[in-house]
Design a protein around this motif. Structure first.
Motif, PDB file in Angstrom:
ATOM      1  N   PHE A 178       3.642   4.281  -8.327  1.00 27.84           N
ATOM      2  CA  PHE A 178       3.884   5.039  -7.100  1.00 27.84           C
ATOM      3  C   PHE A 178       5.373   5.137  -6.782  1.00 27.84           C
ATOM      4  N   VAL A 226      -6.860   1.995  -6.390  1.00 25.76           N
ATOM      5  CA  VAL A 226      -7.385   1.718  -5.050  1.00 25.76           C
ATOM      6  C   VAL A 226      -6.763   0.481  -4.409  1.00 25.76           C
ATOM      7  N   LEU A 234      -3.974   1.513  -2.444  1.00 28.60           N
ATOM      8  CA  LEU A 234      -4.262   2.557  -1.475  1.00 28.60           C
ATOM      9  C   LEU A 234      -5.070   2.071  -0.278  1.00 28.60           C
ATOM     10  N   TYR A 235      -5.886   1.050  -0.474  1.00 30.79           N
ATOM     11  CA  TYR A 235      -6.797   0.597   0.570  1.00 30.79           C
ATOM     12  C   TYR A 235      -6.700  -0.911   0.759  1.00 30.79           C
ATOM     13  N   ARG A 240       0.804  -0.413  -8.652  1.00 25.79           N
ATOM     14  CA  ARG A 240       1.832  -0.157  -7.628  1.00 25.79           C
ATOM     15  C   ARG A 240       3.074   0.491  -8.236  1.00 25.79           C
ATOM     16  N   ILE A 295       1.481   8.997  -2.398  1.00 27.53           N
ATOM     17  CA  ILE A 295       0.150   9.322  -2.907  1.00 27.53           C
ATOM     18  C   ILE A 295       0.059  10.794  -3.265  1.00 27.53           C
ATOM     19  N   LEU A 352       0.859  -1.179   0.000  1.00 25.45           N
ATOM     20  CA  LEU A 352       0.000   0.000   0.000  1.00 25.45           C
ATOM     21  C   LEU A 352       0.894   1.227   0.000  1.00 25.45           C
ATOM     22  N   ALA A 353       0.588   2.178  -0.869  1.00 32.16           N
ATOM     23  CA  ALA A 353       1.439   3.357  -1.026  1.00 32.16           C
ATOM     24  C   ALA A 353       1.445   4.200   0.242  1.00 32.16           C
ATOM     25  N   THR A 362       3.257  11.729  -6.631  1.00 31.18           N
ATOM     26  CA  THR A 362       3.757  10.578  -7.383  1.00 31.18           C
ATOM     27  C   THR A 362       4.938  11.004  -8.257  1.00 31.18           C
ATOM     28  N   ASP A 421     -13.578   5.839   3.813  1.00 30.99           N
ATOM     29  CA  ASP A 421     -12.745   5.091   2.874  1.00 30.99           C
ATOM     30  C   ASP A 421     -13.601   4.342   1.859  1.00 30.99           C
TER      31      ASP A 421
END
Length: 292
Positions: A65, A195, A198-199, A62, A13, A7-8, A16, A238
């Motif tokens: 990032f 996403v 990110l999540y 990914r 985020i 996850l970034a 970038t 979220d």
């Protein structure tokens, strides 16, 4: 170099590598989505397993990032991600077949770019003794190597499909085929967005269920203290954010926007675009740097 995570991080985020090089947020978003579409289309033509295609799209997202689209083209990295993911998921594909399919897809995109009808498209196979095949082969090998290197060999991907089925069972929705189909489709479409980098998976699955049930007008308990998403330890903000990212994929785009994305598949075209739009791109990059 920033620490690498599945996850970034917040810094990755907010700023970038592509944004640092002057690529606007909306263009980066569209290029990410288009690169994932190419992976999906190639997977269909190669009759590849869905798990490999989905894993490739996650690795592809990914990658951006930690690396700029000015350094690598979305076409090459998409091709490398699918080749790598196919080996990770133990359903390898032949390099030659993958190159042929990407050549077909890129030729068809170029055909549409000049305003010609898709029905008029005719594929012209490349010569295996010409430069095109060997250039694409070299690009594929480099792309796979760079994905491994820049992600620190952290290429484990958790896919959401099993989690979706479990959540639908808890909500007693498995008897509704339309809910299952729509939620599954939203999870697939979500791969065109960042996403999954990110999540956590439960949040993304809850967002897919939210979109599906709202579209089908199926009520679920949503008032405190009985909010259904809290069963799965998901935060409402979220879930709502992920749902918004997915819905942005369906917004209408002008022909100019569509053509701009298709014309920026490789790094040379991106660099040319940046040179032509240097003043505007530079100011965007400067403002972005000042915020962080």
């Amino acid at each position: 170099m920033a620490t690498l995570y599945p996850l970034a991080s917040l810094a990755q985020i907010e700023n970038t590598p592509s944004k640092q090089d002057g690529i606007p947020d909306d263009l980066e978003e569209d290029l990410r989505a288009y690169g994932c579409k190419l992976i999906h289309q190639a997977g269909i033509l190669l009759k590849q397993k869905q798990v490999a295609v989905a894993a490739a799209q996650v690795l592809f997202q990914r990658f951006w990032f930690v690396t700029s689209m000015k350094q690598f083209g979305v076409g090459d990295i998409g091709m490398g991600a699918l080749y790598l993911a196919s080996k990770l998921e133990e359903c390898p594909i032949r390099m030659r077949d993958l190159i042929n399919v990407y050549d077909l897809l890129l030729q068809r995109a170029s055909h549409a770019l000049v305003g010609k009808s898709v029905d008029m498209f005719q594929y012209h196979p490349m010569s295996y003794f010409g430069n095109t095949f060997y250039d694409m082969k070299d690009a594929l090998v480099v792309a796979e190597m760079q994905i491994l290197k820049r992600l620190g060999f952290n290429v484990h991907v958790v896919l959401p499909y099993g989690t979706l089925i479990n959540y639908l069972r808890v909500l007693e929705l498995t008897n509704r085929e339309d809910v299952c189909t729509k939620a599954w489709g939203y999870l697939n479409d979500a791969h065109q967005t960042p996403v999954y980098a990110l999540y956590q998976v439960p949040t993304i699955v809850c967002a897919a269920i939210l979109l599906a049930t709202r579209q089908l007008q199926i009520p679920l308990p949503s008032e405190p203290p009985a909010c259904w998403w809290e069963l799965f330890d998901a935060d409402w903000e979220d879930v709502w954010s992920v749902g918004g990212s997915i819905m942005r994929l369906y917004r209408k785009r002008t022909e100019e926007e569509k053509n701009r994305v298709v014309g920026l598949v490789n790094k040379k075209d991106v660099r040319s675009w940046l040179e032509e739009n240097a003043p505007q791109a530079g100011s965007d990059s400067t403002s972005a740097m000042s915020v962080t």
